[in-house]
Design an enzyme around this catalytic site. Structure first.
Site, short mmCIF file in Angstrom:
data_model
loop_
_atom_site.label_atom_id
_atom_site.label_comp_id
_atom_site.label_asym_id
_atom_site.label_seq_id
_atom_site.Cartn_x
_atom_site.Cartn_y
_atom_site.Cartn_z
N LYS A 1 0.85 -1.20 0.00
CA LYS A 1 0.00 0.00 0.00
C LYS A 1 0.89 1.24 0.00
CE LYS A 1 -4.30 1.32 2.31
NZ LYS A 1 -5.07 1.16 3.55
O1 G3P Z 1 -9.10 2.34 4.27
C1 G3P Z 1 -8.90 3.65 4.72
C2 G3P Z 1 -9.49 3.80 6.05
O2 G3P Z 1 -8.79 3.07 7.01
C3 G3P Z 1 -9.75 5.17 6.49
O3 G3P Z 1 -10.94 5.10 7.16
O4 G3P Z 1 -12.67 5.77 8.73
O5 G3P Z 1 -10.25 6.41 9.12
O6 G3P Z 1 -11.56 7.48 7.31
P1 G3P Z 1 -11.37 6.26 8.15
#
Ligand code: G3P
Length: 218
Positions: free
Chosen positions: A87
């Site tokens: 990633k």
């Molecule tokens: O896959 C990306 C993710 O981990 C971000 O999610 O909820 O932290 O915006 P969030």
């Protein structure tokens, strides 16, 4: 549409795997920190543990932001397990690193994507997955799902093979809408997957069936 779970929590990954609908896992440094994993060796071991639970792709993020650092880290991650996807953030050196890994046949997931221009660049570099963060766009009053739609159109126009991995999914309607507009993959918390199960008419209907079954004397 593939279902990935966005967590580094082994119990939750196991739970999603046991449901029988899991196609992969995505992680990031924040999710690893949430599990209290520290030190290079523990982190690498944790990725291996995740790969042993699921059958599909497991995204492991590089920390470096310089091309050479990303290559070194990415190669180490890719060697850990055949399911590992490297990633890489959407920055200039990241695009170069994606091209490098693509040429070597190593899968990549281009992360922190917030515009269709960035998604176009990721596809040109040959990324296996592109990760637009729809929840974080919604957080700043910008429609995350519209971005998925734009990227879908661009990729279809030119038959790009990069898969659209809708990330930062927060709830079930994100999942349903991503499916409607043709995201290839969604990654979200366990609650966004299990939430799809819920409907009061299912619960009421089941209760009535069970009551009536009792009257059948079986
Ligand atoms: O896959 C990306 C993710 O981990 C971000 O999610 O909820 O932290 O915006 P969030």
């Amino acid at each position: 549409m593939k279902f990935f779970i966005d967590t580094a929590n082994l119990k939750q990954i196991q739970e999603a795997q046991h449901l029988g609908v899991l196609d992969g896992v995505t992680t990031n440094p924040s999710l690893m920190a949430k599990e209290g994993i520290t030190g290079r060796d523990s982190i690498l071991k944790h990725y291996q543990n995740i790969c042993e639970i699921v059958e599909g792709d497991v995204s492991a993020e590089v920390i470096g932001t310089q091309f050479e650092d990303m290559i070194k880290e990415g190669e180490e991650l890719a060697k850990l397990h055949p399911q590992i996807v490297v990633k890489i953030p959407m920055i200039k050196d990241g695009v170069k690193a994606i091209k490098y890994f693509t040429d070597k046949g190593i899968k990549t997931n281009c992360t922190l994507v917030f515009s269709s221009g960035q998604a176009l660049l990721a596809a040109k570099a040959g990324a296996t997955y592109v990760s637009p963060f729809i929840g974080r766009l919604d957080d700043v009053s910008t429609d995350g799902l519209s971005l998925i739609q734009e990227i879908r159109q661009i990729y279809d126009n030119f038959n790009f093979k990069t898969e659209i991995l809708a990330a930062s999914v927060r709830h079930t309607m994100h999942v349903v809408n991503c499916a409607k507009i043709g995201a290839d993959v969604m990654t979200g918390p366990l609650s966004s997957i299990e939430g799809l199960l819920k409907h009061p008419l299912t619960d009421n209907g089941l209760q009535k069936f069970l009551e009536d079954a009792q009257s059948l004397g079986i």
